[in-house]
Enzyme design. Structure first.
Site, short mmCIF file in Angstrom:
data_model
loop_
_atom_site.label_atom_id
_atom_site.label_comp_id
_atom_site.label_asym_id
_atom_site.label_seq_id
_atom_site.Cartn_x
_atom_site.Cartn_y
_atom_site.Cartn_z
N ASP A 80 -31.49 -7.86 38.93
CA ASP A 80 -32.29 -9.09 38.80
C ASP A 80 -31.63 -10.12 37.88
OD1 ASP A 80 -34.66 -10.64 39.32
OD2 ASP A 80 -35.41 -10.10 37.34
N SER A 111 -38.61 -15.10 39.66
CA SER A 111 -38.46 -14.21 40.80
C SER A 111 -39.82 -14.06 41.49
CB SER A 111 -37.96 -12.84 40.34
OG SER A 111 -36.72 -12.94 39.69
N GLN A 166 -33.68 -11.14 47.48
CA GLN A 166 -34.68 -11.73 46.59
C GLN A 166 -34.93 -13.18 46.97
OE1 GLN A 166 -33.98 -13.18 42.35
NE2 GLN A 166 -34.94 -11.19 41.94
#
Length: 283
Positions: free
Chosen positions: A202, A225, A275
Site C-alpha cells: 500500500d 485508498s 487498487q
C-alpha cells in the site's frame, strides 16, 4: 527502557490480542499520523483471518476502506467463518472503531497443492537495489528532513527507481518500479511474510496514478485508498529484495486505478496487486 526498532514495532503491531472467539484487537504504533495507514489495516485483518484457519494458505484478498481509522484507538477485528471446505476456506473480516466499520475484507485460503505453472517475466530494472542504495544515501544528505523521514523510520526498506520528488513533483509516465523488503527476517512463517507484503503493497501504489499529472500527496491533492486487492501466487521470504512493478492504466472521476506485480529478485512472481484510490484536486 529498551527502545524497539521500527521492525520490532511493526511485528508487535501485527501480533493481535485475542478478545473472544473470532474477535481480535489491534493497536497502532506511536506515529505522527492523523489516520491509520491502510497497509496496516490490511495486514492486521489478514493476520486475524489466519488465526481462524488451520493449514490453509491465503491466495487472495479483497478489501474496502470505508472510514478513516483513528490511530489513537484500538481496532476490533471480527472474523466471520464463511466456509471451511476440504481445499478452500473463506473468511470475512470487519474492522471496527467506535461501533462502526472502518474497513472490511473478504479473503480465501487454500490447502497447498501442486498444479500447472507459468508466470509473466520480470521486467529488467534500470538499477539494482544496491545501486539505488548509493543514490539514496547521497540524496538524503541534501534533501529536506520532511521528505526523507519516512525512508529513515519505515520498517520497510524502499528504493524507488525514477522516484517523484513529493515536495516538487513533475509529470512522469504512469508506471514505476520500487525495490522493497522488510528490515528484518521473520523466518519462513507464511502468514507473517504475507502480512508484511500486504503492509508494504500500500506504500507506493496510489502514487502511480498521480505521476502523469505532476502532483503528490504533498502538493495539494487529497488522497485515500478506496480498495485494495492482493493475489498471493507463491510463498516468499519478504526480508529479501523484491521488485514492485506498478502501472496506472486509468484515472477518472477523482479516482486513480493502479496495478502491481511483486517479484523476488530472482524473477519469481510472488504476488499481484490492484487498487483504486481517491486523487481529488484541492483548489
Amino acid at each position: 527502557m529498551t527502545t524497539l526498532s521500527t521492525m520490532d514495532t511493526l511485528i508487535s503491531t501485527l501480533t493481535l490480542e485475542p478478545i473472544e472467539v473470532n474477535l481480535f484487537r489491534g493497536l497502532s504504533p506511536p506515529e505522527e499520523r492523523t489516520r491509520i495507514f491502510g497497509g496496516q489495516v490490511v495486514a492486521q485483518a489478514l493476520i486475524a483471518a489466519y488465526k481462524t484457519v488451520g493449514g490453509h494458505v491465503c491466495h487472495s484478498l479483497q478489501s474496502y476502506f470505508i472510514r478513516p481509522g483513528d490511530p489513537t484507538l484500538p481496532v476490533l477485528y471480527q472474523v466471520e467463518r464463511s466456509r471451511d471446505g476440504k481445499s478452500f476456506a473463506t473468511r470475512r473480516v470487519l474492522a471496527i472503531q467506535k461501533g462502526e466499520q472502518i474497513f472490511n475484507m473478504a479473503c480465501s485460503f487454500q490447502v497447498p497443492e501442486e498444479g500447472y505453472e507459468h508466470q509473466s517475466e520480470m521486467p529488467a530494472p534500470a538499477f539494482s537495489p544496491e545501486q539505488m542504495g548509493e543514490f539514496i544515501e547521497a540524496w538524503m544528505k541534501t534533501a529536506p528532513e520532511q521528505a526523507t523521514r519516512w525512508l529513515r523510520d519505515s520498517p520497510i526498506e524502499m528504493r524507488a527507481i525514477d522516484p517523484v520528488d513529493v515536495m516538487k513533483p513533475v509529470a512522469k509516465p504512469p508506471h514505476q518500479m520500487v525495490w522493497l523488503r522488510a528490515r528484518a527476517d521473520v523466518g519462513d512463517d507464511i502468514a507473517m511474510n504475507q502480512a508484511l507484503l500486504a503492509y508494504s503493497s500500500d506504500y507506493s501504489l496510489l502514487g502511480t496514478a498521480m505521476r502523469p499529472h505532476g502532483v503528490s500527496w504533498q502538493s495539494g491533492v487529497q488522497t485515500a485508498s478506496l480498495d485494495h486487492i492482493l493475489w498471493f501466487h507463491r510463498p516468499t521470504n519478504f526480508s529479501n529484495w523484491h521488485l514492485y512493478v506498478q502501472d496506472s492504466p486509468s484515472a477518472s472521476g477523482a479516482r486513480g486505478f493502479n496495478r502491481g506485480a511483486i517479484y523476488r529478485s530472482d524473477g519469481t512472481l510472488v504476488a499481484s496487486a490492484a487498487q483504486e484510490g481517491l486523487i481529488r484536486r484541492r483548489d
